[in-house]
Design a protein around this motif. Structure first.
Motif, PDB file in Angstrom:
ATOM      1  N   ALA A  41     134.292  35.434  55.615  1.00 38.45           N
ATOM      2  CA  ALA A  41     134.985  36.157  56.684  1.00 38.45           C
ATOM      3  C   ALA A  41     134.031  36.636  57.783  1.00 38.45           C
ATOM      4  CB  ALA A  41     135.747  37.344  56.102  1.00 38.45           C
ATOM      5  N   THR A  42     132.821  37.069  57.394  1.00 38.72           N
ATOM      6  CA  THR A  42     131.912  37.674  58.365  1.00 38.72           C
ATOM      7  C   THR A  42     130.856  36.721  58.906  1.00 38.72           C
ATOM      8  OG1 THR A  42     130.350  38.420  56.668  1.00 38.72           O
ATOM      9  CG2 THR A  42     132.167  39.939  57.246  1.00 38.72           C
ATOM     10  N   GLY A  43     130.549  35.660  58.158  1.00 36.61           N
ATOM     11  CA  GLY A  43     129.486  34.753  58.559  1.00 36.61           C
ATOM     12  C   GLY A  43     128.102  35.338  58.378  1.00 36.61           C
ATOM     13  N   SER A  44     128.016  36.405  57.568  1.00 32.74           N
ATOM     14  CA  SER A  44     126.742  37.100  57.397  1.00 32.74           C
ATOM     15  C   SER A  44     126.669  37.723  56.016  1.00 32.74           C
ATOM     16  CB  SER A  44     126.619  38.195  58.463  1.00 32.74           C
ATOM     17  OG  SER A  44     125.616  39.125  58.140  1.00 32.74           O
ATOM     18  N   ILE A  45     125.534  37.533  55.356  1.00 36.13           N
ATOM     19  CA  ILE A  45     125.342  38.160  54.049  1.00 36.13           C
ATOM     20  C   ILE A  45     125.270  39.674  54.191  1.00 36.13           C
ATOM     21  CG2 ILE A  45     123.739  38.405  52.102  1.00 36.13           C
ATOM     22  CD1 ILE A  45     123.042  35.407  52.505  1.00 36.13           C
ATOM     23  N   SER A  46     124.514  40.159  55.160  1.00 38.78           N
ATOM     24  CA  SER A  46     124.374  41.618  55.304  1.00 38.78           C
ATOM     25  C   SER A  46     125.683  42.259  55.739  1.00 38.78           C
ATOM     26  CB  SER A  46     123.237  41.970  56.263  1.00 38.78           C
ATOM     27  OG  SER A  46     123.450  41.404  57.527  1.00 38.78           O
ATOM     28  N   ALA A  47     126.431  41.617  56.647  1.00 41.61           N
ATOM     29  CA  ALA A  47     127.730  42.166  57.063  1.00 41.61           C
ATOM     30  C   ALA A  47     128.717  42.161  55.894  1.00 41.61           C
ATOM     31  CB  ALA A  47     128.291  41.377  58.237  1.00 41.61           C
ATOM     32  N   ALA A  48     128.651  41.122  55.071  1.00 43.78           N
ATOM     33  CA  ALA A  48     129.527  41.053  53.891  1.00 43.78           C
ATOM     34  C   ALA A  48     129.215  42.206  52.946  1.00 43.78           C
ATOM     35  CB  ALA A  48     129.349  39.717  53.178  1.00 43.78           C
ATOM     36  N   GLY A  49     127.935  42.465  52.724  1.00 40.34           N
ATOM     37  CA  GLY A  49     127.543  43.584  51.867  1.00 40.34           C
ATOM     38  C   GLY A  49     128.052  44.904  52.402  1.00 40.34           C
ATOM     39  N   LYS A  50     127.900  45.115  53.706  1.00 43.18           N
ATOM     40  CA  LYS A  50     128.392  46.363  54.325  1.00 43.18           C
ATOM     41  C   LYS A  50     129.896  46.498  54.139  1.00 43.18           C
ATOM     42  CE  LYS A  50     124.801  46.796  57.806  1.00 43.18           C
ATOM     43  NZ  LYS A  50     124.459  46.642  59.223  1.00 43.18           N
ATOM     44  N   GLN A  51     130.606  45.391  54.354  1.00 47.14           N
ATOM     45  CA  GLN A  51     132.065  45.398  54.201  1.00 47.14           C
ATOM     46  C   GLN A  51     132.466  45.807  52.790  1.00 47.14           C
ATOM     47  OE1 GLN A  51     134.237  41.977  55.870  1.00 47.14           O
ATOM     48  NE2 GLN A  51     135.349  41.847  53.937  1.00 47.14           N
ATOM     49  N   LEU A  52     131.662  45.407  51.799  1.00 49.09           N
ATOM     50  CA  LEU A  52     131.963  45.705  50.395  1.00 49.09           C
ATOM     51  C   LEU A  52     131.303  46.990  49.914  1.00 49.09           C
ATOM     52  CD1 LEU A  52     131.649  42.083  48.963  1.00 49.09           C
ATOM     53  CD2 LEU A  52     133.759  43.355  49.418  1.00 49.09           C
ATOM     54  N   GLY A  53     130.554  47.657  50.780  1.00 45.63           N
ATOM     55  CA  GLY A  53     129.895  48.901  50.392  1.00 45.63           C
ATOM     56  C   GLY A  53     128.671  48.690  49.515  1.00 45.63           C
ATOM     57  N   MET A  54     128.033  47.534  49.638  1.00 46.02           N
ATOM     58  CA  MET A  54     126.837  47.217  48.840  1.00 46.02           C
ATOM     59  C   MET A  54     125.588  47.376  49.686  1.00 46.02           C
ATOM     60  SD  MET A  54     127.533  43.698  46.825  1.00 46.02           S
ATOM     61  CE  MET A  54     129.159  43.252  46.327  1.00 46.02           C
ATOM     62  N   SER A  55     124.503  47.711  49.024  1.00 44.02           N
ATOM     63  CA  SER A  55     123.231  47.765  49.723  1.00 44.02           C
ATOM     64  C   SER A  55     122.803  46.349  50.104  1.00 44.02           C
ATOM     65  CB  SER A  55     122.155  48.407  48.845  1.00 44.02           C
ATOM     66  OG  SER A  55     121.783  47.529  47.795  1.00 44.02           O
ATOM     67  N   TYR A  56     121.951  46.283  51.101  1.00 40.24           N
ATOM     68  CA  TYR A  56     121.402  44.998  51.544  1.00 40.24           C
ATOM     69  C   TYR A  56     120.713  44.300  50.383  1.00 40.24           C
ATOM     70  CZ  TYR A  56     118.441  41.876  54.355  1.00 40.24           C
ATOM     71  OH  TYR A  56     117.808  40.789  54.885  1.00 40.24           O
ATOM     72  N   ARG A  57     119.911  45.043  49.654  1.00 41.01           N
ATOM     73  CA  ARG A  57     119.168  44.471  48.521  1.00 41.01           C
ATOM     74  C   ARG A  57     120.112  43.926  47.456  1.00 41.01           C
ATOM     75  NH1 ARG A  57     116.886  45.774  43.550  1.00 41.01           N
ATOM     76  NH2 ARG A  57     114.806  44.932  43.212  1.00 41.01           N
ATOM     77  N   ARG A  58     121.126  44.690  47.086  1.00 35.29           N
ATOM     78  CA  ARG A  58     122.083  44.265  46.054  1.00 35.29           C
ATOM     79  C   ARG A  58     122.817  42.994  46.487  1.00 35.29           C
ATOM     80  NH1 ARG A  58     123.560  43.438  41.111  1.00 35.29           N
ATOM     81  NH2 ARG A  58     125.729  43.764  40.655  1.00 35.29           N
TER      82      ARG A  58
END
Length: 131
Positions: A41-58
């Motif tokens: 949906a986002t085209g981005s790993i970091s944006a996907a993490g933010k959307q799911l409430g996950m840290s960048y590292r996780r």
């Protein structure tokens, strides 16, 4: 057998989830499926993490785990440049996600069929932890 919940257990919900294990590592499961949906949906790993409430590292650890467990990466990344980087699901990632969602739907159906068997044995809510 009726699928109606008992009155005293109206809030009870039996949830069964599939996890694909490769040795001791979770190769794929519900959280990784949600992450793939968010990357798509986002085209981005970091944006996907933010959307799911996950840290960048996780988020990156989960992607790395999936990519190490499958014969080909499920997520492909592009490095920066004028437009910046980005991520997308590989063809295999799309297939794995599709089949996992179909597997989970089948499990949900079977769970609904069998819930009346387990329901009388369940408490209306868990007891508090003792430790």
């Amino acid at each position: 057998m009726s699928n109606k919940p008992h009155k005293h257990l109206a809030g009870s919900h039996l949830k069964v989830q599939a996890r694909l294990m490769l040795d001791e590592e979770i190769a794929f499961g519900p959280g990784k499926a949600d992450l793939l949906d968010a990357i798509h949906a986002t085209g981005s790993i970091s944006a996907a993490g933010k959307q799911l409430g996950m840290s960048y590292r996780r988020t990156w650890m989960l992607v790395d785990s999936m990519n190490r467990c499958f014969q080909q990466p499920l997520v492909e990344t592009a490095t920066g440049g004028a437009k910046g980087g980005g991520s997308q699901l590989s063809a295999l990632g799309v297939e794995v996600l599709k089949h996992y969602r179909e597997l989970q739907a089948a499990i949900d159906l079977v769970t609904r069929e069998h819930f009346p068997v387990f329901q009388p044995w369940l408490r209306s809510s868990p007891l508090p932890a003792t430790a």
